[in-house]
Design a protein around this motif. Structure first.
Motif, mmCIF file in Angstrom:
data_model
loop_
_atom_site.group_PDB
_atom_site.id
_atom_site.type_symbol
_atom_site.label_atom_id
_atom_site.label_comp_id
_atom_site.label_asym_id
_atom_site.label_seq_id
_atom_site.Cartn_x
_atom_site.Cartn_y
_atom_site.Cartn_z
ATOM 1 N N ARG A 70 0.834 -1.210 0.000
ATOM 2 C CA ARG A 70 0.000 0.000 0.000
ATOM 3 C C ARG A 70 0.871 1.264 0.000
ATOM 4 O O ARG A 70 0.540 2.260 -0.651
ATOM 5 C CB ARG A 70 -0.909 -0.024 1.242
ATOM 6 N N ALA A 71 2.005 1.215 0.683
ATOM 7 C CA ALA A 71 2.857 2.413 0.775
ATOM 8 C C ALA A 71 3.325 2.864 -0.609
ATOM 9 O O ALA A 71 3.394 4.068 -0.891
ATOM 10 C CB ALA A 71 4.061 2.126 1.669
ATOM 11 N N LEU A 72 3.580 1.929 -1.503
ATOM 12 C CA LEU A 72 4.014 2.299 -2.860
ATOM 13 C C LEU A 72 2.867 2.944 -3.636
ATOM 14 O O LEU A 72 3.055 3.912 -4.378
ATOM 15 C CB LEU A 72 4.540 1.070 -3.608
ATOM 16 N N GLU A 73 1.636 2.444 -3.409
ATOM 17 C CA GLU A 73 0.471 3.059 -4.055
ATOM 18 C C GLU A 73 0.287 4.489 -3.556
ATOM 19 O O GLU A 73 0.024 5.409 -4.333
ATOM 20 C CB GLU A 73 -0.804 2.255 -3.725
ATOM 21 N N LEU A 74 0.486 4.682 -2.248
ATOM 22 C CA LEU A 74 0.340 6.042 -1.683
ATOM 23 C C LEU A 74 1.325 6.997 -2.352
ATOM 24 O O LEU A 74 0.985 8.118 -2.721
ATOM 25 C CB LEU A 74 0.591 6.022 -0.174
ATOM 26 N N ALA A 75 2.559 6.515 -2.518
ATOM 27 C CA ALA A 75 3.586 7.372 -3.125
ATOM 28 C C ALA A 75 3.190 7.724 -4.553
ATOM 29 O O ALA A 75 3.218 8.884 -4.967
ATOM 30 C CB ALA A 75 4.928 6.641 -3.107
ATOM 31 N N ARG A 76 2.746 6.702 -5.311
ATOM 32 C CA ARG A 76 2.379 6.946 -6.707
ATOM 33 C C ARG A 76 1.209 7.918 -6.787
ATOM 34 O O ARG A 76 1.204 8.853 -7.589
ATOM 35 C CB ARG A 76 2.057 5.613 -7.384
ATOM 36 N N GLU A 77 0.216 7.732 -5.906
ATOM 37 C CA GLU A 77 -0.955 8.643 -5.899
ATOM 38 C C GLU A 77 -0.519 10.076 -5.610
ATOM 39 O O GLU A 77 -1.112 11.032 -6.097
ATOM 40 C CB GLU A 77 -1.978 8.195 -4.846
ATOM 41 N N ALA A 78 0.581 10.216 -4.853
ATOM 42 C CA ALA A 78 1.066 11.565 -4.502
ATOM 43 C C ALA A 78 2.064 12.078 -5.543
ATOM 44 O O ALA A 78 2.624 13.160 -5.397
ATOM 45 C CB ALA A 78 1.725 11.532 -3.118
ATOM 46 N N GLY A 79 2.306 11.263 -6.588
ATOM 47 C CA GLY A 79 3.234 11.688 -7.639
ATOM 48 C C GLY A 79 4.690 11.645 -7.210
ATOM 49 O O GLY A 79 5.545 12.341 -7.758
ATOM 50 N N VAL A 80 4.971 10.801 -6.195
ATOM 51 C CA VAL A 80 6.356 10.696 -5.702
ATOM 52 C C VAL A 80 7.014 9.462 -6.335
ATOM 53 O O VAL A 80 6.434 8.369 -6.315
ATOM 54 C CB VAL A 80 6.376 10.567 -4.167
ATOM 55 N N PRO A 81 8.220 9.626 -6.904
ATOM 56 C CA PRO A 81 8.897 8.481 -7.521
ATOM 57 C C PRO A 81 9.172 7.379 -6.504
ATOM 58 O O PRO A 81 9.394 7.643 -5.315
ATOM 59 C CB PRO A 81 10.225 9.068 -8.012
ATOM 60 N N THR A 82 9.129 6.126 -6.979
ATOM 61 C CA THR A 82 9.366 4.982 -6.085
ATOM 62 C C THR A 82 10.443 4.071 -6.667
ATOM 63 O O THR A 82 10.734 4.117 -7.867
ATOM 64 C CB THR A 82 8.072 4.150 -5.935
ATOM 65 N N ALA A 83 10.997 3.256 -5.809
ATOM 66 C CA ALA A 83 11.927 2.200 -6.244
ATOM 67 C C ALA A 83 11.715 1.005 -5.327
ATOM 68 O O ALA A 83 11.384 1.166 -4.144
ATOM 69 C CB ALA A 83 13.368 2.693 -6.143
ATOM 70 N N VAL A 84 11.870 -0.205 -5.900
ATOM 71 C CA VAL A 84 11.750 -1.435 -5.106
ATOM 72 C C VAL A 84 13.082 -2.173 -5.201
ATOM 73 O O VAL A 84 13.599 -2.399 -6.305
ATOM 74 C CB VAL A 84 10.607 -2.337 -5.636
ATOM 75 N N VAL A 85 13.638 -2.515 -4.043
ATOM 76 C CA VAL A 85 14.907 -3.255 -4.005
ATOM 77 C C VAL A 85 14.645 -4.512 -3.183
ATOM 78 O O VAL A 85 14.606 -4.457 -1.943
ATOM 79 C CB VAL A 85 16.029 -2.410 -3.373
ATOM 80 N N SER A 86 14.406 -5.631 -3.878
ATOM 81 C CA SER A 86 14.025 -6.880 -3.177
ATOM 82 C C SER A 86 15.238 -7.763 -2.936
ATOM 83 O O SER A 86 16.018 -8.015 -3.874
ATOM 84 C CB SER A 86 13.018 -7.678 -4.028
ATOM 85 N N LEU A 87 15.346 -8.274 -1.730
ATOM 86 C CA LEU A 87 16.499 -9.089 -1.349
ATOM 87 C C LEU A 87 16.674 -10.273 -2.305
ATOM 88 O O LEU A 87 17.793 -10.608 -2.700
ATOM 89 C CB LEU A 87 16.299 -9.580 0.094
ATOM 90 N N GLN A 88 15.558 -10.877 -2.722
ATOM 91 C CA GLN A 88 15.690 -12.103 -3.533
ATOM 92 C C GLN A 88 16.237 -11.815 -4.931
ATOM 93 O O GLN A 88 16.606 -12.721 -5.663
ATOM 94 C CB GLN A 88 14.355 -12.860 -3.612
ATOM 95 N N ASP A 89 16.294 -10.517 -5.302
ATOM 96 C CA ASP A 89 16.841 -10.187 -6.625
ATOM 97 C C ASP A 89 18.366 -10.080 -6.598
ATOM 98 O O ASP A 89 18.987 -9.760 -7.619
ATOM 99 C CB ASP A 89 16.264 -8.844 -7.108
ATOM 100 N N PHE A 90 18.985 -10.334 -5.435
ATOM 101 C CA PHE A 90 20.438 -10.131 -5.310
ATOM 102 C C PHE A 90 21.116 -11.389 -4.762
ATOM 103 O O PHE A 90 20.484 -12.147 -4.028
ATOM 104 C CB PHE A 90 20.722 -8.925 -4.412
ATOM 105 N N PRO A 91 22.371 -11.610 -5.145
ATOM 106 C CA PRO A 91 23.072 -12.838 -4.737
ATOM 107 C C PRO A 91 23.314 -12.904 -3.232
ATOM 108 O O PRO A 91 23.370 -13.973 -2.655
ATOM 109 C CB PRO A 91 24.390 -12.771 -5.502
#
Ligand code: GRF
Length: 200
Positions: A41-62
């Motif tokens: 939900r926090a990412l949706e809130l940011a997008r609704e407010a026009g604030v850029p977001t980034a996702v850095v997921s642990l499983q995407d890294f060695p």
């Protein structure tokens, strides 16, 4: 000042900071929101407010260090003066603290040093405390053990369960966080001689 907010969940603290940043007197703007997981939900809130977001997921890294370095880079993109971990459920590591140490605040739903870690509300309730609360701290390498910047108490009511108590704490917590961030943004913040400055 430029704020980057780290999130992992509902984003009620983020919502309070976004509401505050619309007030020019607040002295800070949320310029980026970074999460350790997608679909929250926090990412949706940011997008609704026009604030850029980034996702850095642990499983995407060695490994953990690679993740921490990626998190550091993702936050650095926004050139923050201050980073606020608001419901962020990961520990930031050495690369992150090397870059942003001294300018990272965290909010925790218990009166530190009591009940640190991921289950502060549940642990306080299980212990049987009559008063708990929330804490804003400076983040260092440990688990919720950085210098305390501000705290507010919250009474435990008869019949409380983790959800009702956490909701009562969150009502107070978001106000405390906005107050502390505003103070740091406007006039820096002296803490045991350690000044939390904007811009490092
Ligand atoms: C907050 O109480 C925070 O202190 C704790 O989890 C909750 C996150 O709430 N770590 P939200 O995501 O800001 O709504």
């Amino acid at each position: 000042g430029r704020l980057v907010v780290l999130v992992s969940g509902t984003g009620s603290n983020l919502a309070a900071l976004l509401a505050a940043h619309d007030d020019p007197a607040f002295g800070a703007r949320v310029v980026g929101v970074v999460s350790d997981r997608p679909g929250i939900r926090a990412l949706e809130l940011a997008r609704e407010a026009g604030v850029p977001t980034a996702v850095v997921s642990l499983q995407d890294f060695p490994d953990r260090t690679a993740w921490d370095e990626a998190l550091t880079a993702a936050v650095a993109v926004f050139s923050p003066d201050l980073v606020v971990a608001a419901g962020f459920m990961k520990l930031v590591g050495a690369p992150f603290l090397a870059r942003f140490g001294g300018r990272v605040l965290n909010t925790h739903p218990a009166l530190l040093p009591s009940f640190p870690g991921a289950h502060g509300v549940r642990d306080a309730l299980a212990y049987g405390v009559k008063v708990t609360g929330c804490s804003v701290i400076l983040v260092d390498a440990g688990v919720d053990d950085g210098p305390i910047v501000a705290q507010v108490t919250v009474a435990v009511e008869d019949g409380d369960d983790e959800a009702t108590l956490h909701e009562r704490i969150k009502l107070v917590e978001r106000g405390l966080l906005v107050d502390v961030v505003g103070r740091v943004a406007r006039d820096g913040y002296t803490l045991d001689g350690r000044k939390v400055r904007l811009g490092g």
